[in-house]
Design a protein around this motif. Structure first.
Motif, PDB file in Angstrom:
ATOM      1  N   TRP A 241       0.827  -1.201   0.000  1.00 44.39           N
ATOM      2  CA  TRP A 241       0.000   0.000   0.000  1.00 44.39           C
ATOM      3  C   TRP A 241       0.865   1.256   0.000  1.00 44.39           C
ATOM      4  N   LEU A 242       1.907   1.250   0.859  1.00 45.77           N
ATOM      5  CA  LEU A 242       2.821   2.393   0.873  1.00 45.77           C
ATOM      6  C   LEU A 242       3.549   2.529  -0.462  1.00 45.77           C
TER       7      LEU A 242
ATOM      8  N   MET B  18       1.195   4.132  -2.953  1.00 39.86           N
ATOM      9  CA  MET B  18       1.031   5.563  -2.696  1.00 39.86           C
ATOM     10  C   MET B  18       2.263   6.338  -3.151  1.00 39.86           C
ATOM     11  N   GLU B  19       3.439   5.796  -2.887  1.00 38.33           N
ATOM     12  CA  GLU B  19       4.668   6.463  -3.314  1.00 38.33           C
ATOM     13  C   GLU B  19       4.767   6.503  -4.839  1.00 38.33           C
ATOM     14  N   LEU B  20       4.373   5.404  -5.483  1.00 40.73           N
ATOM     15  CA  LEU B  20       4.399   5.386  -6.948  1.00 40.73           C
ATOM     16  C   LEU B  20       3.388   6.369  -7.531  1.00 40.73           C
ATOM     17  N   LYS B  21       2.218   6.464  -6.894  1.00 40.02           N
ATOM     18  CA  LYS B  21       1.206   7.403  -7.387  1.00 40.02           C
ATOM     19  C   LYS B  21       1.722   8.833  -7.276  1.00 40.02           C
TER      20      LYS B  21
ATOM     21  N   VAL C   6      10.204   4.833  -4.344  1.00 41.44           N
ATOM     22  CA  VAL C   6       9.269   3.781  -3.938  1.00 41.44           C
ATOM     23  C   VAL C   6      10.066   2.798  -3.094  1.00 41.44           C
ATOM     24  N   ARG C   7       9.743   2.768  -1.802  1.00 43.44           N
ATOM     25  CA  ARG C   7      10.448   1.928  -0.843  1.00 43.44           C
ATOM     26  C   ARG C   7      11.949   2.168  -0.873  1.00 43.44           C
TER      27      ARG C   7
ATOM     28  N   SER D  22       4.002  -6.753  -7.571  1.00 40.56           N
ATOM     29  CA  SER D  22       3.856  -5.650  -8.528  1.00 40.56           C
ATOM     30  C   SER D  22       2.809  -4.666  -8.032  1.00 40.56           C
ATOM     31  N   VAL D  23       3.091  -3.384  -8.218  1.00 43.61           N
ATOM     32  CA  VAL D  23       2.097  -2.348  -7.927  1.00 43.61           C
ATOM     33  C   VAL D  23       1.992  -1.435  -9.140  1.00 43.61           C
ATOM     34  N   SER D  24       0.800  -0.918  -9.353  1.00 47.85           N
ATOM     35  CA  SER D  24       0.536  -0.015 -10.484  1.00 47.85           C
ATOM     36  C   SER D  24      -0.059   1.287  -9.974  1.00 47.85           C
TER      37      SER D  24
END
Length: 466
Positions: free
Chosen positions: A45-46, A49-52, A90-91, A439-441
């Motif tokens: 989730w973090l 949010m960072e990628l967004k 991101v992280r 994976s996060v988008s």
């Protein structure tokens, strides 16, 4: 005498403690698994949010660069967006939109100028099943801000439309004849060019209404019962705009049958200009514009002009009306524009009697417009494409004219930044648990506010990759 038991039985309290230990031993693996899942979910989730935030930063920077430049080439804007994404992590890892992991082709940035709209070599939506990883940046326009009817999307992003900061269109309509305005070059309509190339490329006029009785006073009417229908000028016996030194410009210009040249010998653009009524009478005459049948010319564009004739008379009686009369009414002109094929709200203006100018023509005055076309300026007021007044009589010089402008209907610049990245497992890093990577988008969309020249983030209801 008390008897001692042969063996000690557990008390109820001891029994409960034993059962709790057993349950703890049985559920500990499950609790550990749940803890891992909670930690991983929080980490993802973090990361999202960072990628967004990184995507929003990239979109804001890219659309600001593109909007300030007035559109066109997207190469610089893509590079600026990618640089701004590097300021986000991101992280703990910088978001590099040019890395081969995120974007192998970087929107085909080296070959973007192959005629693709807005420089998009490809276009896909990260939320769709057919997402293409190379489409990190998608450049386009906001073509709708509110739904036409209930259930329609409020904000539409269209990657297939070139954006613009406003339709600064200007049309001049004149009627210049002392007496019968049936002569085939008595009326003139000229669509001015703009300093904004996006306007010249995308703004068109689809229709013009001429109302000679706008206040319902039975003042005037178009009459084609006993006369010829509306007719487009053939430059004969001579063009309407000319000076005393035999300099002149063609009455019709910029159409498929009238190429952009100073040669007056051309065919009237009857395939592209039609009238709503050619017989009978009407208070409102509509003129429609369309591409030519061979699709050489796409319609009434900035830089085009034409002249025509259409008889007007008094409704009471049969007296012919002159250019002065139509300005005294005054006749109302309504123009229907479209931008990149999207209709804009109609705008209206009036013809006004030109009573102040003399009929002393200016000579040897050539003006070049924004598209490089020549205009022979002959009017004493220096107005392009306006003929000299037929006579010099005060309040009776045979001429009225008006300008109708379109200053709204922009299709703002918009950029979407989107990416799908891999996020390592926290539990694998801490305890060696074989999880991940995951994976996060995320995506961010920004538009350029033309009035203040600043970007803002928006939520898009419909994303079109036309």
């Amino acid at each position: 005498m008390r008897c001692s038991p042969l063996f000690n039985l557990p008390t109820p309290r001891q029994s409960r403690q034993g059962i709790a230990v057993v349950w703890l031993l049985l559920t500990l693996p499950v609790l550990l698994i749940l803890l891992c899942l909670v930690v991983e979910a929080g980490n993802l989730w973090l990361a999202r949010m960072e990628l967004k935030h990184a995507m929003e930063s990239a979109a804001l920077a890219a659309v600001k660069e593109w909007g300030d430049a007035g559109g066109g080439d997207t190469l610089a804007a893509r590079n600026v967006g990618a640089q701004f994404s590097l300021g986000n992590t991101v992280r703990g890892e910088p978001v590099d939109l040019t890395s081969t992991d995120l974007n192998p082709q970087f929107d085909d940035i080296l070959n973007y100028a192959q005629g693709n709209i807005n420089g998009n070599a490809q276009c896909s939506d990260i939320r769709g099943a057919n997402y293409i990883p190379s489409t990190v940046f998608v450049f386009g326009a906001i073509t709708q801000f509110s739904g036409v009817s209930e259930g329609d999307p409020d904000i539409i992003f269209n990657a297939g439309v070139e954006p613009s900061c406003g339709a600064e269109g200007l049309v001049m309509v004149d009627v210049s004849n002392q007496g019968n305005v049936q002569a085939d070059n008595a009326w003139g309509i000229s669509f001015r060019t703009s300093s904004d190339p996006q306007i010249n490329n995308n703004l068109r006029i689809t229709r013009i209404d001429i109302d000679v009785d706008p206040f319902n006073t039975d003042s005037a009417i178009f009459d084609f019962e006993a006369t010829t229908p509306p007719s487009i000028s053939e430059n004969e016996p001579q063009p309407k705009v000319q000076d005393g030194d035999e300099n002149s410009q063609p009455d019709n210009f910029g159409w498929a049958s009238t190429p952009p040249s100073t040669d007056p010998q051309s065919q009237p653009p009857t395939d592209q200009i039609t009238f709503s009524q050619t017989t009978g009478t009407t208070e409102v005459l509509s003129v429609f514009f369309s591409p030519d049948p061979m699709n050489v010319d796409d319609g009434f564009a900035p830089g085009d002009r034409f002249r025509f004739g259409a008889r007007v008379r008094r409704q009471q009686g049969n007296a012919e009306l002159s250019g002065d009369d139509l300005g005294n009414i005054p006749a109302r002109i309504t123009v229907y524009y479209s931008l990149s094929g999207n209709p804009l709200p109609a705008v209206s203006g009036f013809l006004f009697n030109n009573s102040a100018s003399s009929n002393q023509c200016v000579s040897n005055n050539i003006v070049i417009d924004d598209l490089g076309y020549e205009h022979v300026v002959v009017h004493p007021d220096g107005i392009l494409d306006l003929p000299c007044p037929p006579t010099s009589a005060a309040n009776n010089n045979g001429q009225s004219y008006g300008t109708i402008s379109q200053t709204g209907g922009s299709t703002p610049f918009a950029v979407r930044a989107q990416a799908n990245i891999r996020v390592p497992s926290v539990m694998q890093a801490i305890a060696g648990v074989p999880l991940g990577p995951f994976s996060v988008s995320a995506e961010g969309t920004a538009m350029y506010q033309c009035n203040v020249q600043d970007p803002r983030l928006i939520r898009v209801d419909q994303f079109l990759c036309d």
